[in-house]
Design a protein around this motif. Structure first.
Motif, PDB file in Angstrom:
ATOM      1  N   HIS A 193       0.832  -1.212   0.000  1.00  0.00           N
ATOM      2  CA  HIS A 193       0.000   0.000   0.000  1.00  0.00           C
ATOM      3  C   HIS A 193       0.866   1.262   0.000  1.00  0.00           C
ATOM      4  O   HIS A 193       0.508   2.257  -0.631  1.00  0.00           O
ATOM      5  N   LEU A 194       2.022   1.188   0.684  1.00  0.00           N
ATOM      6  CA  LEU A 194       2.907   2.358   0.683  1.00  0.00           C
ATOM      7  C   LEU A 194       3.523   2.562  -0.713  1.00  0.00           C
ATOM      8  O   LEU A 194       3.657   3.689  -1.185  1.00  0.00           O
ATOM      9  N   ALA A 195       3.858   1.449  -1.376  1.00  0.00           N
ATOM     10  CA  ALA A 195       4.394   1.542  -2.745  1.00  0.00           C
ATOM     11  C   ALA A 195       3.341   2.148  -3.683  1.00  0.00           C
ATOM     12  O   ALA A 195       3.647   3.017  -4.506  1.00  0.00           O
ATOM     13  N   ARG A 196       2.101   1.712  -3.553  1.00  0.00           N
ATOM     14  CA  ARG A 196       1.064   2.247  -4.448  1.00  0.00           C
ATOM     15  C   ARG A 196       0.757   3.708  -4.117  1.00  0.00           C
ATOM     16  O   ARG A 196       0.499   4.511  -5.017  1.00  0.00           O
ATOM     17  N   LEU A 197       0.840   4.034  -2.825  1.00  0.00           N
ATOM     18  CA  LEU A 197       0.645   5.440  -2.436  1.00  0.00           C
ATOM     19  C   LEU A 197       1.721   6.306  -3.085  1.00  0.00           C
ATOM     20  O   LEU A 197       1.438   7.376  -3.643  1.00  0.00           O
ATOM     21  N   MET A 198       2.959   5.827  -3.048  1.00  0.00           N
ATOM     22  CA  MET A 198       4.059   6.581  -3.650  1.00  0.00           C
ATOM     23  C   MET A 198       3.829   6.762  -5.148  1.00  0.00           C
ATOM     24  O   MET A 198       3.992   7.862  -5.678  1.00  0.00           O
ATOM     25  N   LEU A 199       3.436   5.678  -5.827  1.00  0.00           N
ATOM     26  CA  LEU A 199       3.218   5.770  -7.270  1.00  0.00           C
ATOM     27  C   LEU A 199       2.118   6.771  -7.599  1.00  0.00           C
ATOM     28  O   LEU A 199       2.236   7.562  -8.533  1.00  0.00           O
ATOM     29  N   GLN A 200       1.053   6.734  -6.827  1.00  0.00           N
ATOM     30  CA  GLN A 200      -0.076   7.629  -7.116  1.00  0.00           C
ATOM     31  C   GLN A 200       0.275   9.090  -6.880  1.00  0.00           C
ATOM     32  O   GLN A 200      -0.174   9.966  -7.609  1.00  0.00           O
ATOM     33  N   LEU A 201       1.080   9.344  -5.844  1.00  0.00           N
ATOM     34  CA  LEU A 201       1.399  10.737  -5.524  1.00  0.00           C
ATOM     35  C   LEU A 201       2.551  11.250  -6.387  1.00  0.00           C
ATOM     36  O   LEU A 201       2.556  12.399  -6.814  1.00  0.00           O
ATOM     37  N   ALA A 202       3.525  10.379  -6.668  1.00  0.00           N
ATOM     38  CA  ALA A 202       4.701  10.824  -7.424  1.00  0.00           C
ATOM     39  C   ALA A 202       4.416  10.843  -8.915  1.00  0.00           C
ATOM     40  O   ALA A 202       4.991  11.639  -9.643  1.00  0.00           O
ATOM     41  N   CYS A 203       3.538   9.990  -9.366  1.00  0.00           N
ATOM     42  CA  CYS A 203       3.371   9.818 -10.799  1.00  0.00           C
ATOM     43  C   CYS A 203       1.975   9.276 -11.109  1.00  0.00           C
ATOM     44  O   CYS A 203       1.835   8.093 -11.406  1.00  0.00           O
ATOM     45  N   PRO A 204       0.949  10.113 -11.004  1.00  0.00           N
ATOM     46  CA  PRO A 204      -0.419   9.619 -11.184  1.00  0.00           C
ATOM     47  C   PRO A 204      -0.620   8.966 -12.552  1.00  0.00           C
ATOM     48  O   PRO A 204      -0.200   9.519 -13.568  1.00  0.00           O
ATOM     49  N   ARG A 205      -1.209   7.768 -12.570  1.00  0.00           N
ATOM     50  CA  ARG A 205      -1.482   7.031 -13.800  1.00  0.00           C
ATOM     51  C   ARG A 205      -2.964   6.678 -13.804  1.00  0.00           C
ATOM     52  O   ARG A 205      -3.602   6.681 -12.763  1.00  0.00           O
ATOM     53  N   PRO A 206      -3.502   6.274 -14.957  1.00  0.00           N
ATOM     54  CA  PRO A 206      -4.880   5.781 -14.955  1.00  0.00           C
ATOM     55  C   PRO A 206      -4.985   4.576 -14.014  1.00  0.00           C
ATOM     56  O   PRO A 206      -4.034   3.796 -13.920  1.00  0.00           O
ATOM     57  N   PRO A 207      -6.138   4.430 -13.307  1.00  0.00           N
ATOM     58  CA  PRO A 207      -6.278   3.351 -12.320  1.00  0.00           C
ATOM     59  C   PRO A 207      -5.915   1.971 -12.862  1.00  0.00           C
ATOM     60  O   PRO A 207      -5.267   1.186 -12.166  1.00  0.00           O
ATOM     61  N   ALA A 208      -6.255   1.676 -14.118  1.00  0.00           N
ATOM     62  CA  ALA A 208      -5.969   0.342 -14.665  1.00  0.00           C
ATOM     63  C   ALA A 208      -4.465   0.093 -14.706  1.00  0.00           C
ATOM     64  O   ALA A 208      -3.990  -1.008 -14.416  1.00  0.00           O
ATOM     65  N   GLU A 209      -3.694   1.127 -15.054  1.00  0.00           N
ATOM     66  CA  GLU A 209      -2.237   0.971 -15.118  1.00  0.00           C
ATOM     67  C   GLU A 209      -1.647   0.803 -13.725  1.00  0.00           C
ATOM     68  O   GLU A 209      -0.732   0.008 -13.513  1.00  0.00           O
ATOM     69  N   THR A 210      -2.168   1.589 -12.773  1.00  0.00           N
ATOM     70  CA  THR A 210      -1.699   1.464 -11.393  1.00  0.00           C
ATOM     71  C   THR A 210      -1.953   0.047 -10.902  1.00  0.00           C
ATOM     72  O   THR A 210      -1.106  -0.563 -10.253  1.00  0.00           O
ATOM     73  N   ASN A 211      -3.115  -0.510 -11.242  1.00  0.00           N
ATOM     74  CA  ASN A 211      -3.441  -1.875 -10.828  1.00  0.00           C
ATOM     75  C   ASN A 211      -2.478  -2.880 -11.433  1.00  0.00           C
ATOM     76  O   ASN A 211      -2.060  -3.845 -10.787  1.00  0.00           O
TER      77      ASN A 211
END
Ligand code: ZN
Length: 190
Positions: free
Chosen positions: A76-94
């Motif tokens: 969850h911390l890794a995904r939080l970092m990705l979302q805040l540092a480099c927002p991507r479409p939800p499907a890509e984040t998944n």
């Protein structure tokens, strides 16, 4: 009111369900579910759901002796970092997270912050209101900052496990002047 032993926020004293390994008070879990209910019932609010889940999760690390809890906090911390540092479409984040989850056994137990500057108690009163999204963002940014002593570890862990997760466009990254490691590795938002 009683303090939550995960995030330290103050919530009404109540009996109710809690999560299996993301340990919290019942009042805190109820406040979290108020946000989720609003996000599940609106397409617009649904877009911020991952940020809500990740932020609440990293505020409730649970038992460091429980491997599920350790892996949950790290992911969850890794995904939080990705979302805040480099927002991507939800499907890509998944997609990136699916890849990361195959390496979750390599995550070490993280040391949680001694306290959190914002909790779900600051956000839940705005569930479903026009401020819902901005309040979640403020909470997420503050929580990420509270975890700053583990940023280098998570950044490095993401870098080590990003090889096949993404198609980096490093030329574009260089052109746009981003120097952050995550941004270079996973490219810029299109
Ligand atoms: Zn809590």
């Amino acid at each position: 009111m009683e303090p939550c032993y995960g995030c330290g926020g103050h919530f009404p004293d109540m009996d109710g369900p809690t999560h299996r390994y993301m340990q919290s008070s019942s009042g805190c879990f109820a406040a979290f579910n108020t946000l989720l209910a609003a996000e599940y019932s609106s397409v617009d609010l649904g877009r911020i759901n991952r940020l809500t889940v990740d932020t609440w999760a990293v505020q409730h690390p649970g038992d460091p002796g429980d491997r599920r809890a350790v892996q949950s906090v790290g992911l969850h911390l890794a995904r939080l970092m990705l979302q805040l540092a480099c927002p991507r479409p939800p499907a890509e984040t998944n997609q990136v997270m699916l890849h990361f989850s195959r390496h979750k056994h390599t995550l070490r137990a993280l040391v949680p912050p001694s306290d959190f500057s914002k909790t779900v108690a600051d956000v839940a009163p705005f569930a479903g209101t026009p401020q819902h999204v901005s309040k979640v963002h403020e909470w997420a940014e503050a929580t990420w900052k509270d975890w700053s002593h583990e940023h280098a570890y998570i950044d490095d862990w993401i870098a080590r496990h990003s090889d096949h997760a993404v198609q980096p466009d490093q030329t574009a990254s260089k052109r746009s002047g981003h120097t952050g490691r995550v941004k270079t590795l996973i490219g810029d938002p299109k």
